[in-house]
Enzyme design. Structure first.
Site, PDB file in Angstrom:
ATOM      1  CD  GLU A  59      -6.405  -5.896   6.241  1.00 18.74           C
ATOM      2  OE1 GLU A  59      -6.260  -6.592   5.077  1.00 18.74           O
ATOM      3  OE2 GLU A  59      -6.716  -6.737   7.238  1.00 18.74           O
ATOM      4  CB  THR A  88      -5.310  -6.295  -0.494  1.00 26.48           C
ATOM      5  OG1 THR A  88      -6.138  -6.176   0.342  1.00 26.48           O
ATOM      6  CG2 THR A  88      -5.720  -7.071  -1.791  1.00 26.48           C
ATOM      7  CE  LYS A 148      -7.398 -11.954   5.206  1.00 23.99           C
ATOM      8  NZ  LYS A 148      -7.008 -10.920   4.273  1.00 23.99           N
TER       9      LYS A 148
END
Length: 231
Positions: A59, A88, A148
């Protein structure tokens, strides 16, 4: 529509236009390496070391200046060994841009129905962040590939065990403050995979040896896979 159970809701989201499953790459190593680099030009050798260590899901983050400019090339170069996602993400525009630049999956630190709708409509795996049962279930019901759990270190693996009671079908990827030695406990608790940043990367962006990073990657993949086989 009234949903009577988690199973019913999950079934309603499968098939065309529904939940995009986690990739074979993620299931193959059960580890997501999160890279927050000072500059995008520093990413490639770190990605290479992680891939050599067996990590198949990486990621990148929008906090890295210039990341969108290098994402397509990194995705192309490592296409046979790893999937490259983008995290993000906090707006719909960022989510769609990530997909347009070749991100294999999109990760957010927040719960957003608008981002969920935009990303899932593209058929790309989506991992939205949340901590409370309401946040996690809202994202799951919106079609997330997995939720998440962030910041995971504030609650610990036992929290995931408690979530399994009302949400037995929930797929979870814990993230935030997880040390390498914590990985087996999270996997045994039922995590799909574990997301690791600083404890895995350490000094990788400050002159640290690529061989040391490769060894840490190999170790944590081994821990995750062993724990997964044992549960």
């Amino acid at each position: 529509m009234t949903v009577s159970s988690t199973s019913t809701a999950a079934q309603a989201l499968t098939g065309p236009g529904g939940r995009t499953p986690a990739s074979a790459a993620l299931r193959g190593s059960r580890v997501i390496a999160v890279l927050r680099a000072p500059t995008a030009g520093e990413l490639e050798p770190v990605v290479e070391a992680l891939v050599r260590g067996g990590i198949q899901s990486i990621e990148l983050t929008l906090t890295t200046p210039g990341v969108l400019a290098v994402l397509p090339e990194l995705a192309r170069r490592f296409a046979d060994a790893a999937e490259i996602g983008l995290g993000t993400v906090t707006t719909v525009e960022q989510g769609l841009s990530a997909v347009d630049h070749g991100a294999a999956y999109v990760v957010t630190p927040i719960t957003s129905s608008a981002i969920a709708a935009a990303v899932t409509s593209r058929g790309v795996p989506f991992y939205p962040g949340g901590l409370t049962p309401t946040e996690l279930w809202s994202s799951w019901a919106a079609g997330a590939t997995a939720v998440k759990l962030f910041p995971a270190s504030t609650v610990g693996p036992g929290y995931l065990g408690q979530l399994r009671g009302p949400f037995p079908d929930l797929e979870v990827v814990p993230s935030g403050g997880i040390e390498l030695d914590d990985v087996p406990a999270w996997i045994r608790a039922g995590s799909l995979a574990v997301s690791l940043g600083g404890p895995l990367l350490r000094d990788a962006f400050a002159g640290g040896a690529a061989s040391a990073l490769e060894e840490r990657a190999r170790r944590v993949v081994g821990l995750a896979l062993e724990a997964g086989e044992a549960r």
